[in-house]
Design an enzyme around this catalytic site. Sequence first.
Site, short mmCIF file in Angstrom:
data_model
loop_
_atom_site.label_atom_id
_atom_site.label_comp_id
_atom_site.label_asym_id
_atom_site.label_seq_id
_atom_site.Cartn_x
_atom_site.Cartn_y
_atom_site.Cartn_z
N GLU A 25 40.40 -42.61 35.28
CA GLU A 25 39.69 -42.33 34.04
C GLU A 25 40.25 -43.19 32.92
O GLU A 25 41.42 -43.61 32.97
CB GLU A 25 39.85 -40.84 33.69
CG GLU A 25 39.16 -40.42 32.40
CD GLU A 25 39.02 -38.91 32.26
OE1 GLU A 25 39.59 -38.15 33.05
OE2 GLU A 25 38.31 -38.50 31.31
N ASN A 172 29.85 -34.74 34.28
CA ASN A 172 31.15 -34.23 34.70
C ASN A 172 31.45 -32.94 33.94
O ASN A 172 31.25 -32.88 32.72
CB ASN A 172 32.25 -35.25 34.39
CG ASN A 172 33.65 -34.63 34.50
OD1 ASN A 172 34.11 -34.37 35.60
ND2 ASN A 172 34.30 -34.38 33.36
N GLU A 173 31.91 -31.95 34.65
CA GLU A 173 32.28 -30.66 34.01
C GLU A 173 31.26 -30.30 32.93
O GLU A 173 31.61 -30.06 31.76
CB GLU A 173 33.72 -30.71 33.46
CG GLU A 173 34.74 -30.91 34.58
CD GLU A 173 36.19 -30.63 34.22
OE1 GLU A 173 36.51 -30.43 33.03
OE2 GLU A 173 37.01 -30.61 35.15
N TYR A 239 42.79 -27.50 39.62
CA TYR A 239 44.14 -28.05 39.46
C TYR A 239 45.18 -26.97 39.73
O TYR A 239 44.95 -25.78 39.44
CB TYR A 239 44.32 -28.55 38.02
CG TYR A 239 43.59 -29.85 37.73
CD1 TYR A 239 44.13 -31.07 38.11
CD2 TYR A 239 42.34 -29.85 37.10
CE1 TYR A 239 43.47 -32.26 37.85
CE2 TYR A 239 41.67 -31.04 36.84
CZ TYR A 239 42.25 -32.24 37.22
OH TYR A 239 41.59 -33.42 36.97
N GLU A 296 38.23 -33.64 41.57
CA GLU A 296 39.44 -33.55 40.74
C GLU A 296 40.32 -32.47 41.35
O GLU A 296 39.91 -31.31 41.45
CB GLU A 296 39.11 -33.23 39.28
CG GLU A 296 38.45 -34.39 38.56
CD GLU A 296 38.28 -34.19 37.07
OE1 GLU A 296 39.08 -33.46 36.46
OE2 GLU A 296 37.32 -34.77 36.52
N GLN A 345 45.37 -38.26 38.80
CA GLN A 345 44.60 -39.48 38.74
C GLN A 345 45.49 -40.63 39.15
O GLN A 345 46.67 -40.66 38.77
CB GLN A 345 44.09 -39.73 37.33
CG GLN A 345 43.18 -38.64 36.81
CD GLN A 345 42.53 -39.04 35.49
OE1 GLN A 345 42.79 -40.06 34.92
NE2 GLN A 345 41.66 -38.14 35.01
#
Length: 490
Positions: A25, A172-173, A239, A296, A345
Amino acid sequence: MNRITVNPDRSIGTINRNIYGHFSEHLGRCIYGGIYVGPDSPIPNVNGMRTDVVNALKAIRIPVLRWPGGCFADEYHWQDGIGPKDQRKRMVNTNWGHVVEDNSFGTHEFLELCRQLECEPYINANVGSGTVREMAEWVEYLNSPGDSSVVRQRWANGQKEPWGVKLWGVGNESWGCGGNMRPEYYADEFRRYQTYCRDYPGTKLYRIACGPNTDDYRWSEVLMERAGRFMDGLTMHYYSTTGPTWEQKGKALSFDTAQFYELLAKAARMEEFVIGHSRIMDKYDPERRVGLIVDEWGSWHQVEEGTNPGFLYQQNTMRDALVAAIHLNLFNRHCDRVVMANLAQTVNVLQSVVLTDGERMVLTPTWHVFDLFKAHQGAKAADCFVECDRVGEGAWQVDRISASASEKDGAVTLTAANCAMDEATQLRVRVLGRRADGEARARILTAEAHAFNSFGDSPVSAKEFTGFTASAHFIDLELPPCSVIELTLA
Ligand code: AHR
């Protein structure tokens, strides 16, 4: 005695290489400094891409790279990142540290990076602040072999042939930084946007819808019911953290025994979410045409002291290596639904495989896990039955052994982690239908839980492992505490 029984004759399918994917990103020093230094940099590079980082990623056979975000994706306007660099629009990256984004790394640079990495590009396009036309024209710019004004712009910028980008993320999201939408609204938006993302001759898009956060099963239900037939993939983000709240996250390098197990137990929860979302997908897509894409995942700790809080820079220890092993093993075991996963990432951000400091580069313990697991890419998953107890402290308990297995070109590969922080584990492995005293090889990654690689010293790396005995039916080994092995039966 802990046991693993591998049955290569029972398989749920092929392990998609893209499970070993990464995510880059425009965040902190991921792209700028970490991957891209520009062609005039004294740091060795090819067309601006750091040679050391490209080589490190190629060594783990990176199959796919997601770009440009993340939250950044829904503020990214692709037209700003093409054409002469001195005329590219400057913007402030409001998501990540309010630094100036000069757009010197754009579409052409990303595709040049993927060319050098020999990996597949996965572009996540803007729904939150973009338009349908903008997205449609990006696809046209990338993939159309026709003669339109948009395509002529591509020619003028030096690319005659279309790139043929297939993996296409629509937002995204969208439930959060990508527009704070409700699933009902996003489902309709997805249907609309994807309609105008055309399949050009030679390139059929693989349309990826924004899926749920963690355990938001309602999001999956609504998306699958209302838009399932328009998508090829559905994403999911989760996460692993420690600490009482998101804001009070634990640190990467300093943690106690309870926090060690807390992180591993949180990582192992990924399996619960994969199963939960897969069940919902099965209801609407029993043939499993739509892939679950965990684009992710990884450890998210406090930023390292003295670094820009908006850059999310964190170090990476053996504890994180175990987090990676737990995830990759479970993705392999669910490869009948999970078709892609992208660690967040790649360089200098969350659970990165590579860290850089100026011209210096270091491989993290997580890089070594990807190296130990690379034989699974594209292999046939083999049934892997684990019998073990749990280890942990207080509420934070995790299976002592995490494992998965696969078969390719006649060789069986087993990867296993000993999740005990400070206890060696006796393990007996049986591979059904194979003599165990044939040609067996092993590599191991092991170190004290807090061990990490710094720019001055890299004590954590994988080594050949010969500490096992093989009889006709069994391989017996003692796994050191906090370790990950790759065992291959040729
Ligand atoms: O990976 C960092 C951020 O986490 C991403 O930009 C966003 O998608 C997620 O919330």
